[in-house]
Design an enzyme around this catalytic site. Sequence first.
Site, PDB file in Angstrom:
ATOM      1  N   GLY A 131      70.438  55.414  23.503  1.00  0.00           N
ATOM      2  CA  GLY A 131      69.735  55.521  22.417  1.00  0.00           C
ATOM      3  C   GLY A 131      68.834  56.701  22.349  1.00  0.00           C
ATOM      4  N   GLN A 143      62.533  52.653  38.511  1.00  0.00           N
ATOM      5  CA  GLN A 143      62.219  53.611  37.430  1.00  0.00           C
ATOM      6  C   GLN A 143      60.803  53.210  36.764  1.00  0.00           C
ATOM      7  OE1 GLN A 143      66.002  52.759  35.064  1.00  0.00           O
ATOM      8  NE2 GLN A 143      64.448  52.554  33.533  1.00  0.00           N
ATOM      9  N   ASP A 148      65.217  56.898  23.225  1.00  0.00           N
ATOM     10  CA  ASP A 148      64.659  57.429  24.799  1.00  0.00           C
ATOM     11  C   ASP A 148      65.319  58.934  24.683  1.00  0.00           C
ATOM     12  OD1 ASP A 148      63.640  54.844  26.073  1.00  0.00           O
ATOM     13  OD2 ASP A 148      65.220  54.195  25.173  1.00  0.00           O
ATOM     14  N   MET A 200      68.591  47.136  30.255  1.00  0.00           N
ATOM     15  CA  MET A 200      67.794  46.276  31.297  1.00  0.00           C
ATOM     16  C   MET A 200      67.698  44.942  30.457  1.00  0.00           C
ATOM     17  SD  MET A 200      65.149  48.882  33.209  1.00  0.00           S
ATOM     18  CE  MET A 200      64.026  49.121  31.664  1.00  0.00           C
ATOM     19  N   GLY A 201      68.464  44.504  29.820  1.00  0.00           N
ATOM     20  CA  GLY A 201      68.506  43.375  29.151  1.00  0.00           C
ATOM     21  C   GLY A 201      67.358  43.070  28.098  1.00  0.00           C
ATOM     22  N   ASN A 202      67.100  41.705  27.702  1.00  0.00           N
ATOM     23  CA  ASN A 202      66.303  41.339  26.695  1.00  0.00           C
ATOM     24  C   ASN A 202      66.909  42.092  25.496  1.00  0.00           C
ATOM     25  OD1 ASN A 202      62.781  41.891  25.371  1.00  0.00           O
ATOM     26  ND2 ASN A 202      63.989  39.894  25.770  1.00  0.00           N
ATOM     27  N   HIS A 251      68.303  43.548  21.786  1.00  0.00           N
ATOM     28  CA  HIS A 251      68.129  43.177  20.378  1.00  0.00           C
ATOM     29  C   HIS A 251      68.916  43.963  19.577  1.00  0.00           C
ATOM     30  CE1 HIS A 251      66.366  47.197  21.404  1.00  0.00           C
ATOM     31  NE2 HIS A 251      65.669  46.874  22.357  1.00  0.00           N
ATOM     32  N   GLY A 303      69.041  46.838  18.552  1.00  0.00           N
ATOM     33  CA  GLY A 303      69.100  48.182  18.877  1.00  0.00           C
ATOM     34  C   GLY A 303      70.211  48.461  20.034  1.00  0.00           C
ATOM     35  N   HIS A 304      70.121  47.541  20.986  1.00  0.00           N
ATOM     36  CA  HIS A 304      71.197  47.427  22.007  1.00  0.00           C
ATOM     37  C   HIS A 304      72.565  47.122  21.418  1.00  0.00           C
ATOM     38  CE1 HIS A 304      67.729  46.227  24.573  1.00  0.00           C
ATOM     39  NE2 HIS A 304      68.184  47.086  25.235  1.00  0.00           N
TER      40      HIS A 304
HETATM   41  P1  AMP Z   1      66.720  49.546  27.799  1.00  0.00           P
HETATM   42  O1  AMP Z   1      67.407  48.211  28.031  1.00  0.00           O
HETATM   43  O2  AMP Z   1      65.506  49.516  27.177  1.00  0.00           O
HETATM   44  O3  AMP Z   1      66.780  50.271  29.008  1.00  0.00           O
HETATM   45  O4  AMP Z   1      67.790  50.269  26.793  1.00  0.00           O
HETATM   46  C1  AMP Z   1      69.216  50.386  26.958  1.00  0.00           C
HETATM   47  C2  AMP Z   1      69.806  51.298  25.892  1.00  0.00           C
HETATM   48  O5  AMP Z   1      69.433  51.048  24.619  1.00  0.00           O
HETATM   49  C3  AMP Z   1      69.003  52.818  26.027  1.00  0.00           C
HETATM   50  O6  AMP Z   1      70.108  53.889  25.902  1.00  0.00           O
HETATM   51  C4  AMP Z   1      68.154  52.727  24.933  1.00  0.00           C
HETATM   52  O7  AMP Z   1      67.873  54.004  24.571  1.00  0.00           O
HETATM   53  C5  AMP Z   1      68.946  52.182  23.840  1.00  0.00           C
HETATM   54  N1  AMP Z   1      68.008  51.437  23.112  1.00  0.00           N
HETATM   55  C6  AMP Z   1      66.873  50.765  23.143  1.00  0.00           C
HETATM   56  N2  AMP Z   1      66.282  50.468  22.075  1.00  0.00           N
HETATM   57  C7  AMP Z   1      67.031  51.166  20.963  1.00  0.00           C
HETATM   58  C8  AMP Z   1      66.745  51.210  19.473  1.00  0.00           C
HETATM   59  N3  AMP Z   1      65.638  50.529  19.118  1.00  0.00           N
HETATM   60  N4  AMP Z   1      67.589  51.668  18.889  1.00  0.00           N
HETATM   61  C9  AMP Z   1      68.772  52.324  19.612  1.00  0.00           C
HETATM   62  N5  AMP Z   1      69.040  52.272  20.780  1.00  0.00           N
HETATM   63  C10 AMP Z   1      67.967  51.807  21.648  1.00  0.00           C
END
Ligand code: AMP
Length: 264
Positions: free
Chosen positions: A146, A60, A149, A29-31, A33, A35-36
């Site tokens: 990740g 969602q 979640d 969903m962008g932003n 970091h 982790g992504h």
């Molecule tokens: P989101 O943009 O928050 O929907 O996350 C996109 C993907 O990145 C999802 O599969 C998340 O579980 C994963 N994700 C977000 N934060 C982290 C993190 N700190 N470490 C690993 N994966 C992450």
Amino acid sequence: MQIFHTLADWRAVRKTIPVTASLGFVPTMGNLHVGHASLLTTSRQENDLTLASIFVNPTQFNKPDDFTHYPRTLEADLALLSDTGVDYCLLPQEKEIYATGYTYKIDETISHQLMEGKHRPGHFTGMLTIVMKLLQLVQPQRAYFGEKDYQQFQLIRDMVTSFFLDIEIKPCPTIRETSGLAYSSRNNRLTPEQRQLADQFARIFHQSSLSNEQLITALTACGVSVDYLEEHEGRRFTAVNIGDIRLIDNYKLNSSVSVTHTGA
Ligand code: AMP
């Protein structure tokens, strides 16, 4: 990196990718970091080509305010994707994704009564529906999610099995800051004081020798409001509120390595 704003443009290119080339997919969903970035790097290592999508999926979000305030940082996100060596970036538009409205949905009937499902009515239906749409559009060999979640990862893995999709769903470890706080787009909305409390939350939550009750007491005492703190299948899960920012986390119990740092 090729960027696609319309589904037709992407689908035309998808048809040109040889069947012998593997495509890895990282929906976001962008932003973005680190982790992504770790998901993207893993996809690049395991596939010939990698596609990332950025779509803040309205269906969602169970609270309209959370959707409105979700951080949107497209320019920086595109720079991170390009630096990570991603081949394709899909930026779908809501009117195309939900061209027939939100009329067809993927419902799951067990996990939606637990934890995130229970506390965020409709969240998992919206999440599974968008992931199904994106998997159909992207047609990857592998997709990366990740463990941060974790319920989401389990639901997607089981949905793919239930609907016989020939796609490997790969879990990736949670990337954390040195305090143990998981990187999250929501961290950016924390004030400096809330940020300190979030670090404290992470340190307390990772004391795996304490019982759930002891952890709830310790967190509540320092001003963190706990939505739930529960164990399922050898993992400990929590969701907490710091001001109006909701953070989730989980880790495997009895595991010698429960924290993955980036060294940041
Ligand atoms: P989101 O943009 O928050 O929907 O996350 C996109 C993907 O990145 C999802 O599969 C998340 O579980 C994963 N994700 C977000 N934060 C982290 C993190 N700190 N470490 C690993 N994966 C992450």
